[in-house]
Design an enzyme around this catalytic site. Structure first.
Site, PDB file in Angstrom:
ATOM      1  N   LYS A  33       0.815  -1.217   0.000  1.00  0.00           N
ATOM      2  CA  LYS A  33       0.000   0.000   0.000  1.00  0.00           C
ATOM      3  C   LYS A  33       0.854   1.275   0.000  1.00  0.00           C
ATOM      4  O   LYS A  33       0.361   2.365   0.287  1.00  0.00           O
ATOM      5  CB  LYS A  33      -0.931   0.015   1.218  1.00  0.00           C
ATOM      6  CG  LYS A  33      -1.884  -1.173   1.290  1.00  0.00           C
ATOM      7  CD  LYS A  33      -2.747  -1.147   2.541  1.00  0.00           C
ATOM      8  CE  LYS A  33      -3.500  -2.454   2.710  1.00  0.00           C
ATOM      9  NZ  LYS A  33      -4.226  -2.536   3.990  1.00  0.00           N
TER      10      LYS A  33
ATOM     11  N   ARG B  89     -13.661  -3.936  13.046  1.00  0.00           N
ATOM     12  CA  ARG B  89     -13.767  -3.705  11.608  1.00  0.00           C
ATOM     13  C   ARG B  89     -15.039  -4.369  11.104  1.00  0.00           C
ATOM     14  O   ARG B  89     -15.312  -5.540  11.432  1.00  0.00           O
ATOM     15  CB  ARG B  89     -12.565  -4.287  10.843  1.00  0.00           C
ATOM     16  CG  ARG B  89     -11.194  -3.877  11.366  1.00  0.00           C
ATOM     17  CD  ARG B  89     -10.945  -2.401  11.402  1.00  0.00           C
ATOM     18  NE  ARG B  89     -11.071  -1.726  10.115  1.00  0.00           N
ATOM     19  CZ  ARG B  89     -10.102  -1.661   9.201  1.00  0.00           C
ATOM     20  NH1 ARG B  89      -8.955  -2.239   9.394  1.00  0.00           N
ATOM     21  NH2 ARG B  89     -10.296  -1.001   8.082  1.00  0.00           N
TER      22      ARG B  89
END
Length: 284
Positions: free
Chosen positions: A58, A274
């Site tokens: 990322k 999450r």
DNA sequence: CCGTTAACCTGAGAGC
DNA sequence: TGCTCTCAGGTTAACG
């Protein structure tokens, strides 16, 4: 915001726009990103030429040659864009339309083109790296990325030994495998027909193989569709991706399972804070 | 060592 | 209209 596919899309557009361009000047409006921008950031990058743009999981890497790099992580809400005189490109989810420049923390002026780093939540950061050792060292903290050949059955079998972690948190652990975030972890597990709660140590070889296979295919397909634009992901030129139209589970609470003949309804729950989406009938 | 939680931030949307 | 609360695509220090 961005997982591997979104970062790849941004990297590709940077290659088309700023590669081989020289940095004329930099304006820093706010140094307080996730890690405070070093004081000489402006001076140290001035007159440098971007020899190449790369991506590692990322992270976006500006390669200035001679082992001099600047690494950029976009955090949750970081975006890069090149303002156009013809159209307004900076209208992301987080940006107040009345104050669209509020979170433009860093502006890099190239010849002819300006690259703006906007990040409302400031979880992203730049890091300047000046030698090969520091560069190589920086990435030893993360595991192979999901598209690498290293991320294979042998590697995974070795990693899951004696571990009880659930498979979803396992896929989100960048030290194990890098590049996968919350959207794609949900989608990969749906396609693998595996419940996110399953303990990794109890997964069969067949199931592990599915996870590897669908990690690759899902991320690659997302790249092909220009990434996922839920709220604020935009490519550098201002356009969004379309992979969100391909979601099977993410953001589809109470909707029908996409598999034909399946009567399942997508349910939302939380794993380690999450959001987690599953089809109770498909995923076991 | 392992696994989980809280914290870092801002702003949109829901509910009242 | 406005207030309060929850949630968001990431990472990591600190804790048990």
């Amino acid at each position: 915001m961005p997982e591997l596919p979104e970062v790849e899309v941004v990297t590709r557009s940077l290659k088309k726009t700023v590669k081989n361009r020289k940095i004329i000047k930099i304006i820093v409006n706010n140094r307080n990103l996730r890690f405070k921008l070093q004081k000489n950031f402006k001076q140290i990058l001035k007159n440098k030429i971007v020899k190449d743009i790369k991506r590692k999981s990322k992270y976006i890497i500006f390669d200035f040659g001679n082992h001099f790099y600047t690494i950029l992580h976009l955090g949750m809400s970081g975006t890069l864009h090149i303002p156009s005189k013809k159209k307004v490109t900076n209208l992301s989810f987080y940006n107040n339309p009345n104050m669209p420049k509020k979170h433009n923390h860093v502006i890099i002026f190239f010849d002819k083109i300006n690259l703006v780093y906007n990040d409302p939540r400031r979880f992203g950061y730049f890091k300047v790296i000046k030698n090969k050792h520091d560069f190589d060292n920086y990435f030893t903290r993360i595991g192979p990325e999901a598209l690498d050949k290293e991320f294979n059955l042998k590697y995974l079998k070795n990693k899951i030994k004696y571990r009880k972690k659930n498979i979803k948190n396992f896929l989100l652990d960048q030290k194990i495998v890098s590049g996968i975030g919350n959207i794609y972890a949900n989608e990969i597990l749906y396609k693998s027909q595996i419940s996110p709660m399953r303990s990794v140590g109890k997964l069969s070889s067949t199931e592990l193989y599915k996870i590897i296979k669908f990690s690759r295919t899902t991320l690659k397909e997302a790249i092909k569709f220009g990434g996922s634009s839920i709220k604020d992901f935009k490519s550098v030129s201002g356009g969004g991706g379309n992979f969100q139209t391909k979601f099977n589970v993410y953001n589809r609470e109470n909707q029908r399972c996409t598999k034909s003949k399946c009567k399942g309804i997508i349910k939302k729950s939380y794993i380690s804070n999450r959001s987690t989406f599953i089809c109770n009938l498909c995923q076991i």
